[in-house]
Design a protein around this motif. Sequence first.
Motif, PDB file in Angstrom:
ATOM      1  N   LYS A 833       0.836  -1.209   0.000  1.00 52.11           N
ATOM      2  CA  LYS A 833       0.000   0.000   0.000  1.00 52.11           C
ATOM      3  C   LYS A 833       0.869   1.257   0.000  1.00 52.11           C
ATOM      4  N   SER A 834       1.970   1.215   0.753  1.00 50.64           N
ATOM      5  CA  SER A 834       2.888   2.364   0.806  1.00 50.64           C
ATOM      6  C   SER A 834       3.498   2.630  -0.566  1.00 50.64           C
ATOM      7  N   GLU A 835       3.909   1.569  -1.246  1.00 49.85           N
ATOM      8  CA  GLU A 835       4.494   1.723  -2.590  1.00 49.85           C
ATOM      9  C   GLU A 835       3.483   2.361  -3.543  1.00 49.85           C
ATOM     10  N   ARG A 836       2.237   1.957  -3.422  1.00 54.32           N
ATOM     11  CA  ARG A 836       1.184   2.494  -4.297  1.00 54.32           C
ATOM     12  C   ARG A 836       0.986   3.995  -4.036  1.00 54.32           C
ATOM     13  N   ILE A 837       0.978   4.373  -2.771  1.00 48.14           N
ATOM     14  CA  ILE A 837       0.804   5.791  -2.415  1.00 48.14           C
ATOM     15  C   ILE A 837       2.003   6.598  -2.911  1.00 48.14           C
ATOM     16  N   ARG A 838       3.198   6.045  -2.723  1.00 46.65           N
ATOM     17  CA  ARG A 838       4.420   6.742  -3.129  1.00 46.65           C
ATOM     18  C   ARG A 838       4.450   6.928  -4.653  1.00 46.65           C
ATOM     19  N   ALA A 839       4.000   5.906  -5.373  1.00 47.60           N
ATOM     20  CA  ALA A 839       3.971   6.002  -6.842  1.00 47.60           C
ATOM     21  C   ALA A 839       3.006   7.081  -7.303  1.00 47.60           C
ATOM     22  N   GLY A 840       1.984   7.358  -6.521  1.00 45.59           N
ATOM     23  CA  GLY A 840       1.026   8.413  -6.872  1.00 45.59           C
ATOM     24  C   GLY A 840       1.429   9.771  -6.355  1.00 45.59           C
ATOM     25  N   GLY A 841       2.643   9.875  -5.805  1.00 48.08           N
ATOM     26  CA  GLY A 841       3.145  11.161  -5.330  1.00 48.08           C
ATOM     27  C   GLY A 841       2.731  11.493  -3.903  1.00 48.08           C
ATOM     28  N   GLY A 842       2.182  10.532  -3.175  1.00 48.48           N
ATOM     29  CA  GLY A 842       1.728  10.789  -1.813  1.00 48.48           C
ATOM     30  C   GLY A 842       2.769  10.423  -0.775  1.00 48.48           C
ATOM     31  N   ASP A 843       2.415  10.638   0.486  1.00 50.14           N
ATOM     32  CA  ASP A 843       3.298  10.343   1.613  1.00 50.14           C
ATOM     33  C   ASP A 843       2.700   9.161   2.392  1.00 50.14           C
ATOM     34  N   PRO A 844       3.289   7.966   2.293  1.00 52.72           N
ATOM     35  CA  PRO A 844       2.705   6.785   2.943  1.00 52.72           C
ATOM     36  C   PRO A 844       2.559   6.930   4.458  1.00 52.72           C
ATOM     37  N   PHE A 845       3.484   7.666   5.086  1.00 53.08           N
ATOM     38  CA  PHE A 845       3.401   7.775   6.546  1.00 53.08           C
ATOM     39  C   PHE A 845       2.136   8.517   6.961  1.00 53.08           C
ATOM     40  N   TYR A 846       1.928   9.708   6.372  1.00 54.81           N
ATOM     41  CA  TYR A 846       0.788  10.527   6.791  1.00 54.81           C
ATOM     42  C   TYR A 846      -0.534  10.059   6.176  1.00 54.81           C
ATOM     43  N   GLU A 847      -0.470   9.364   5.046  1.00 52.48           N
ATOM     44  CA  GLU A 847      -1.709   8.923   4.390  1.00 52.48           C
ATOM     45  C   GLU A 847      -2.131   7.505   4.791  1.00 52.48           C
ATOM     46  N   LEU A 848      -1.200   6.747   5.382  1.00 52.94           N
ATOM     47  CA  LEU A 848      -1.531   5.354   5.703  1.00 52.94           C
ATOM     48  C   LEU A 848      -1.072   4.952   7.104  1.00 52.94           C
ATOM     49  N   SER A 849       0.226   4.968   7.349  1.00 58.03           N
ATOM     50  CA  SER A 849       0.757   4.429   8.615  1.00 58.03           C
ATOM     51  C   SER A 849       0.197   5.165   9.822  1.00 58.03           C
ATOM     52  N   LEU A 850       0.212   6.504   9.764  1.00 54.71           N
ATOM     53  CA  LEU A 850      -0.244   7.279  10.918  1.00 54.71           C
ATOM     54  C   LEU A 850      -1.746   7.107  11.177  1.00 54.71           C
ATOM     55  N   PRO A 851      -2.618   7.269  10.168  1.00 59.06           N
ATOM     56  CA  PRO A 851      -4.048   7.066  10.447  1.00 59.06           C
ATOM     57  C   PRO A 851      -4.366   5.664  10.976  1.00 59.06           C
ATOM     58  N   GLU A 852      -3.693   4.639  10.409  1.00 58.92           N
ATOM     59  CA  GLU A 852      -3.912   3.269  10.890  1.00 58.92           C
ATOM     60  C   GLU A 852      -3.529   3.146  12.359  1.00 58.92           C
ATOM     61  N   ALA A 853      -2.367   3.713  12.707  1.00 52.63           N
ATOM     62  CA  ALA A 853      -1.886   3.619  14.088  1.00 52.63           C
ATOM     63  C   ALA A 853      -2.796   4.389  15.041  1.00 52.63           C
ATOM     64  N   VAL A 854      -3.287   5.549  14.614  1.00 51.54           N
ATOM     65  CA  VAL A 854      -4.177   6.355  15.471  1.00 51.54           C
ATOM     66  C   VAL A 854      -5.478   5.599  15.751  1.00 51.54           C
ATOM     67  N   LEU A 855      -6.059   4.988  14.719  1.00 53.53           N
ATOM     68  CA  LEU A 855      -7.309   4.241  14.918  1.00 53.53           C
ATOM     69  C   LEU A 855      -7.088   3.058  15.854  1.00 53.53           C
ATOM     70  N   ARG A 856      -5.937   2.388  15.699  1.00 51.43           N
ATOM     71  CA  ARG A 856      -5.617   1.254  16.583  1.00 51.43           C
ATOM     72  C   ARG A 856      -5.423   1.746  18.014  1.00 51.43           C
ATOM     73  N   PHE A 857      -4.755   2.871  18.156  1.00 45.06           N
ATOM     74  CA  PHE A 857      -4.509   3.464  19.478  1.00 45.06           C
ATOM     75  C   PHE A 857      -5.840   3.792  20.166  1.00 45.06           C
ATOM     76  N   LYS A 858      -6.779   4.346  19.409  1.00 42.72           N
ATOM     77  CA  LYS A 858      -8.106   4.643  19.972  1.00 42.72           C
ATOM     78  C   LYS A 858      -8.810   3.372  20.444  1.00 42.72           C
ATOM     79  N   GLN A 859      -8.661   2.302  19.649  1.00 45.85           N
ATOM     80  CA  GLN A 859      -9.281   1.028  20.045  1.00 45.85           C
ATOM     81  C   GLN A 859      -8.684   0.530  21.359  1.00 45.85           C
ATOM     82  N   GLY A 860      -7.367   0.599  21.469  1.00 49.71           N
ATOM     83  CA  GLY A 860      -6.709   0.149  22.698  1.00 49.71           C
ATOM     84  C   GLY A 860      -7.106   0.991  23.896  1.00 49.71           C
ATOM     85  N   PHE A 861      -7.119   2.303  23.718  1.00 53.16           N
ATOM     86  CA  PHE A 861      -7.506   3.217  24.801  1.00 53.16           C
ATOM     87  C   PHE A 861      -8.919   2.898  25.288  1.00 53.16           C
ATOM     88  N   GLY A 862      -9.791   2.482  24.368  1.00 55.30           N
ATOM     89  CA  GLY A 862     -11.186   2.207  24.715  1.00 55.30           C
ATOM     90  C   GLY A 862     -11.386   0.991  25.594  1.00 55.30           C
TER      91      GLY A 862
END
Length: 916
Positions: A833-862
């Motif tokens: 998924k990161s390679e696909r985002i990078r090929a489209g000129g995007g930033d995999p960290f801010y468009e994928l890794s970070l949102p995924e981690a934040v949602l997981r963090f919210k689940q754990g906090f809950g």
Amino acid sequence: MAMRFVIVDLETTGNGPKKGDRIIQLGMAVVEEGLIVERFASFFNPEQPIPPFVQQLTNIDEQTVEGAPLFADKASEITAMMEGAYFVAHNIDFDLPFLQAELERAGWPPFAGPAIDTVELARIVLPTVESYKLGDLAKRLGLRHDRPHQADSDAEVTAKLFVALLDRLRRLPLLTLKQLRRLARHLKSDIYSLLDAVIAEKQQEAPTDRTVAVYRGIALKKPAFKRDGAKLEPDDDGQRLPSASFAAFYEQAPPLPLPGYKRREGQWDMMQLVYEALSTSQHALIEAGTGLGKSLAYFIPAAFFACERQERVVISTYTLQLQEQLIRRDLPVLKQIVPFTLRVAVLKGKQNYLSLDKFASFLPEPSDTYDAVLLKCQLLVWLLETETGDLDELNVSSGARLLLSALAIGEEEDGGRHHFFAQAKQRAEQADMVITNHAFLLHDLTASTPLLPAFRHLIIDEAHRLEDVAARYFGDRIDYVSFRLLTAKMAQTFTKWMEAGQSEGKDILARCQQQLEKLQFEGDELFRLLRRYALARKPARAGRCRCRFSPADEGGRMWQAAIELCWRLRDLAAALLAEAKPLLPAAMTDDTTPSASLAADLATLNQQMDALVRLLTEAEPETVRWIEADEKGAANAVRLYSQPVDLADFFADRLFIKKRSVILTSATLAVRGRFAYMLSRFGLDDFYPLCRSFPAPFRYKEQVALFVPADMPLVSAVPLGAYAEAAAAAVLAIARHVGRRVLVLFPSYELLKMTAEALKTEEADEPFVLIAQGVQSGSPAKLLRTFLQFDHAVLFGTSSFWEGIDLPGSALDALIIARLPFAPPDDPVMEAKSERIRAGGGDPFYELSLPEAVLRFKQGFGRLIRTEHDKGVVFVLDRRLTAASYGADFLASLPPLSVYEGTLSELLSIADAWLS
């Protein structure tokens, strides 16, 4: 039934009588004619220390047993009570060996009479209960249990449980009792003589049971089996059209008929939004915080809409637990609220329902294993209770799971000729609302002949899991263990036929066996070769190798050899099918189990071969493939996977365009209050759905505080082993100071295992019990039950523990998040998924890794705050939460709460004061 039963329970210094562990308390209750007629209870001096975890579990300490007698002092009295009686215990494999060891040590002969395990008896008589722990069974049957893990109290409640189980046994029809009697000789307990007595009693009675039907020699609950297609639901006895509209209901805003219900504004606002989306044919994303009452917030407006508009609404969930909650807890409440008759049905995939024909043929087969015998007993009793035939109702051993799946209706079979699935489908066609699961929903969206009845309005609960389910559904998986189990089962079928002496088919069977042996040999070779290839390409990390591959880009002699083996396997499987054709049901005069079972197994083998060919040879764009192997595992222990990289177009084209209204809801959909990430994942950007977040109705500022230790090393600055040691020291300090029960969440098993090993070296004399997922055996549910047994315990969890577990009130005092839950760097799907985002000129960290981690963090906090009365603390050991710029995204996604940063010792002082 003039029998004498001595029910025994004991507490000990440990688990092994052979290791020298001793009894510290013994309780006995004598049952005759269904009554407790005699009791015995005594503490014993074990002449050795009592470990801290035993003291915590039993409340029996050194002072309690200091002046107690030795076991030898009471041995004659104990032996006299057991003479001529059945020995009965809850988990007899624990109690009886301890008692025998103590009798031997005291110079008395061992107990030699019959024995009954109430766990085994309960598994047979109560095949659907969630847990067979003594306390859970007592609660289920309404038996008072004042002092769990005290031998006298446990013996008393076990005696009452035994009487209740005997009573249920007596109520079974004679046909079922006789079938159980035939199987009982293969059980661990001496239940067969009990059954003899019950059968003798039953034969003297006039048969009066009219609730039982018989199919192929098996007794069933009558409503569960109808050939005439008659309606299975009770006749409508109310108004089909609502006598009041949702608008009138909402304006009146009546209190819901729930014990202790308090009106929550967020719940009522969500009801209104759900109704608006359904009635105006709009899609919606709704984030509903923990404790809001999300299920009723969509269930109520959906019910009004379905009956007002005469439009069916389908509800899809991810977990069986939520499906059961909707049916058992929420539906009765819903039916009290709505002023009209509501028809609700559950429909799952065919493989979730029992095939009566397969079971009828399996029942008389010689049973080779204990699991098979116990499963047959459970199914015989369950068929007198079930109206659905839904196999998820059963609680069977892990060993019986594979057997049970073989008795289900096959995906390739015509569901219409199978009673339970046909009835479930018919109920769904008559229903206003249908409850299903994500996997079945996806099957329906892609099938040429849908199995769900026609619908245009859909509610997807636990929507954050829909993409994961879809990725697995559209992907492929094949592994050596599944291949080996399948071929071994087929070999067993051929052997049984050969031994049965059917001379006319012996030549065919011999050729089939030869083909199968070749197939097994070549399969072993292929998986061994693939493991070598993967380990050569990518070194193992934490004992596991995950190696991505693409058929178009691979090369070399080893890969070419693997491809040749793949084609050979496919040809051998085709040759086996050709040889076995005369043995299949279409060529047989009767529907025997071996032929029906063989047909299903050959169909599964075909599916495995198709998946193998696709995985290793076919180029599929937008698909990620990988091989997984354990560095220290068997030479052929390999798993192959493929998944689509992006499913946004699928959801847009096959779901959101096709349906008038799709409502996606979950406790975790928004990042920093925005839905952009989920909109892009689901391909919803062009649909302009309603997006709304309803916060949890808790007072987080008063109920929870978050602590970030500044003296923890930065994850990126030290090796993982050093971070694990620091995490172990922090967990130890927190467990000593705060809370009775502590849950520690890890983003990876690698870090969990390292931390558990580091903690083990320090916590030998600590007053808490450490329970670690993957280190101790057992399912997450079993580990959770063990955790709740102890007043002071630490539970290490990963994956499934971040969501879906409920620990309200005193069940959890402190939550530790060991590290921010970013996906591991070798995750092949995230890489692709990161390679696909990078090929489209995007930033995999801010468009994928970070949102995924934040949602997981919210689940754990809950996991920590589950009710308005809970109070607790959260420690996040990862300093990036406050030191990194992106840490603000994590904090902004949590509800408003107090955040403290400082040294761990400073934070522990603040936490102590805050909690008190």
